[in-house]
Scaffold this active site. Structure first.
Site, mmCIF file in Angstrom:
data_model
loop_
_atom_site.group_PDB
_atom_site.id
_atom_site.type_symbol
_atom_site.label_atom_id
_atom_site.label_comp_id
_atom_site.label_asym_id
_atom_site.label_seq_id
_atom_site.Cartn_x
_atom_site.Cartn_y
_atom_site.Cartn_z
ATOM 1 N N TRP A 150 -1.028 1.222 5.727
ATOM 2 C CA TRP A 150 -2.065 0.675 5.191
ATOM 3 C C TRP A 150 -2.673 0.735 3.675
ATOM 4 O O TRP A 150 -3.665 0.167 3.408
ATOM 5 C CB TRP A 150 -3.167 0.953 6.316
ATOM 6 C CG TRP A 150 -3.277 0.122 7.519
ATOM 7 C CD1 TRP A 150 -2.353 -0.620 7.847
ATOM 8 C CD2 TRP A 150 -4.249 -0.027 8.571
ATOM 9 N NE1 TRP A 150 -2.477 -1.175 9.229
ATOM 10 C CE2 TRP A 150 -3.666 -0.605 9.805
ATOM 11 C CE3 TRP A 150 -5.654 0.623 8.797
ATOM 12 C CZ2 TRP A 150 -4.444 -1.041 10.833
ATOM 13 C CZ3 TRP A 150 -6.427 0.124 9.808
ATOM 14 C CH2 TRP A 150 -5.720 -0.434 10.999
ATOM 15 N N GLU A 200 4.029 5.169 -4.847
ATOM 16 C CA GLU A 200 2.674 5.091 -5.414
ATOM 17 C C GLU A 200 2.151 6.665 -5.773
ATOM 18 O O GLU A 200 1.151 6.678 -6.422
ATOM 19 C CB GLU A 200 1.445 4.175 -4.502
ATOM 20 C CG GLU A 200 1.844 3.024 -4.775
ATOM 21 C CD GLU A 200 1.775 1.795 -3.349
ATOM 22 O OE1 GLU A 200 0.934 2.612 -2.474
ATOM 23 O OE2 GLU A 200 2.278 0.779 -3.260
ATOM 24 N N GLU A 212 12.444 2.549 -0.765
ATOM 25 C CA GLU A 212 11.608 1.452 -1.040
ATOM 26 C C GLU A 212 11.734 1.180 -2.411
ATOM 27 O O GLU A 212 11.168 2.091 -3.258
ATOM 28 C CB GLU A 212 10.145 1.842 -0.787
ATOM 29 C CG GLU A 212 9.825 2.211 0.627
ATOM 30 C CD GLU A 212 8.186 2.015 0.845
ATOM 31 O OE1 GLU A 212 7.906 1.120 1.842
ATOM 32 O OE2 GLU A 212 7.445 2.998 0.376
ATOM 33 N N GLY A 248 4.856 -4.825 -2.684
ATOM 34 C CA GLY A 248 3.812 -5.735 -2.882
ATOM 35 C C GLY A 248 4.088 -6.724 -3.780
ATOM 36 O O GLY A 248 3.260 -7.447 -4.313
ATOM 37 N N SER A 292 7.860 -5.570 0.700
ATOM 38 C CA SER A 292 7.793 -6.909 1.100
ATOM 39 C C SER A 292 8.511 -7.367 2.099
ATOM 40 O O SER A 292 9.074 -8.200 2.439
ATOM 41 C CB SER A 292 8.073 -7.699 -0.328
ATOM 42 O OG SER A 292 7.516 -7.526 -1.252
ATOM 43 N N GLY A 333 4.023 -2.412 4.315
ATOM 44 C CA GLY A 333 2.708 -2.363 3.663
ATOM 45 C C GLY A 333 1.819 -3.620 3.900
ATOM 46 O O GLY A 333 1.260 -3.661 5.004
ATOM 47 N N GLY A 334 1.579 -4.596 3.118
ATOM 48 C CA GLY A 334 0.609 -5.594 3.076
ATOM 49 C C GLY A 334 0.663 -6.375 4.569
ATOM 50 O O GLY A 334 -0.359 -6.686 5.286
HETATM 51 P P1 PGA Z 1 4.628 -3.858 0.914
HETATM 52 O O1 PGA Z 1 4.595 -2.206 0.888
HETATM 53 O O2 PGA Z 1 5.037 -4.049 2.307
HETATM 54 O O3 PGA Z 1 3.018 -4.506 0.702
HETATM 55 O O4 PGA Z 1 5.689 -4.171 -0.305
HETATM 56 C C1 PGA Z 1 5.643 -1.498 1.261
HETATM 57 C C2 PGA Z 1 5.252 0.103 1.058
HETATM 58 O O5 PGA Z 1 4.857 0.412 -0.209
HETATM 59 O O6 PGA Z 1 5.386 0.750 1.881
#
Ligand code: PGA
Length: 247
Positions: free
Chosen positions: A12, A97, A165, A171, A210, A231-232
């Site tokens: 999240w 990140e 990733e 994202g 993504s 993620g999203g």
């Molecule tokens: P995303 O992020 O699915 O929004 O691209 C994946 C993640 O950073 O774990």
């Protein structure tokens, strides 16, 4: 050694307040029969409440990061033990990140992995190349280097997973082609076997970046893909369930 179940984990990130607990409950309620282990990793402050709301159900709760030390004078930080005490059973470590925004090196990630194991948490260790690195033909070297540097020997025989990733896919709506994903996952597999022997054959290698309901089936059925870090699309129960059902 029997293959572990695929793991689909929702990250999240810094999203979610009390009202979001309803989304997590909707995931648990809608899950039904699935071959996957499913986890949601909310912000640390929601772990306890999510763990209570999901207790006894099929959805696990995880953290997104923790300190490498067990306790002490680290204002603003949380420890692995605190996450476990709040109800987490897994934790994402070394997310790009964190690597990019908080200067986490492979050494820092490896010490966080050790702390996770001390607290009984199952780490999901993230690796991935930038677009510049991919364009320069360095993706495999970067990713396998991160695997070697971020996975301490303490992991031998322990439950953990690696998440590939690509930074440029997070994202952005961009994803590598299936052959590109498979090439990196095979290289990670070879490195895991080199590091951990036979046990390295069973470690799930998740893909993240993504992932959405529309591309999940192809990605999740690719060679050496043992689940997804989402993620999203994990923020909305319907989207997250759509990904899980693609398995
Ligand atoms: P995303 O992020 O699915 O929004 O691209 C994946 C993640 O950073 O774990």
């Amino acid at each position: 050694m029997s293959a572990p179940k695929p793991l689909i984990a929702g990250n999240w990130k810094m999203n979610g307040v009390s009202a979001s607990i309803a989304e997590a409950k909707a995931v648990a309620a809608g899950l039904g029969a699935t071959p996957a282990r499913v986890a949601i990793c909310p912000p640390a402050i929601l772990i306890h409440r999510l763990a209570e709301a999901l207790a006894g159900g099929p959805v696990l709760v995880g953290g997104q990061d923790h300190h490498w030390d067990d306790s002490g004078a680290f204002t603003g930080d949380v420890s692995a033990e605190m996450l476990a005490d709040a109800g987490a059973s897994l934790v994402i470590l070394g997310h790009s990140e964190r690597r990019a925004g908080y200067r986490e090196t492979d050494e820092i990630v490896a010490s966080k992995v050790k702390a996770a194991l001390r607290a009984g948490l199952e780490p999901i260790v993230c690796v991935g190349e930038t677009l510049e690195q991919r364009k320069a033909g360095e993706a495999l070297a970067v990713v396998t280097g991160q695997v070697r540097g971020s996975l301490p020997a303490d992991l031998a025989g322990k439950a953990f997973s690696v998440a590939y990733e690509p930074v440029w896919a997070i994202g952005t709506g961009l994803t590598p082609t299936t052959p590109e994903i498979e090439e990196v996952h095979r290289a990670i597999r070879a490195t895991l076997v080199e590091l951990f022997g036979e046990a390295g054959k069973a470690t799930p290698i998740l893909y993240g970046g993504s992932v959405k309901p529309g591309n999940a089936a192809e990605i999740l059925h690719a060679d050496e893909v043992g689940g997804a870090l989402v993620g999203g699309a994990s923020l909305k129960a319907d989207d997250f369930l759509g990904i899980i059902r693609a398995l």
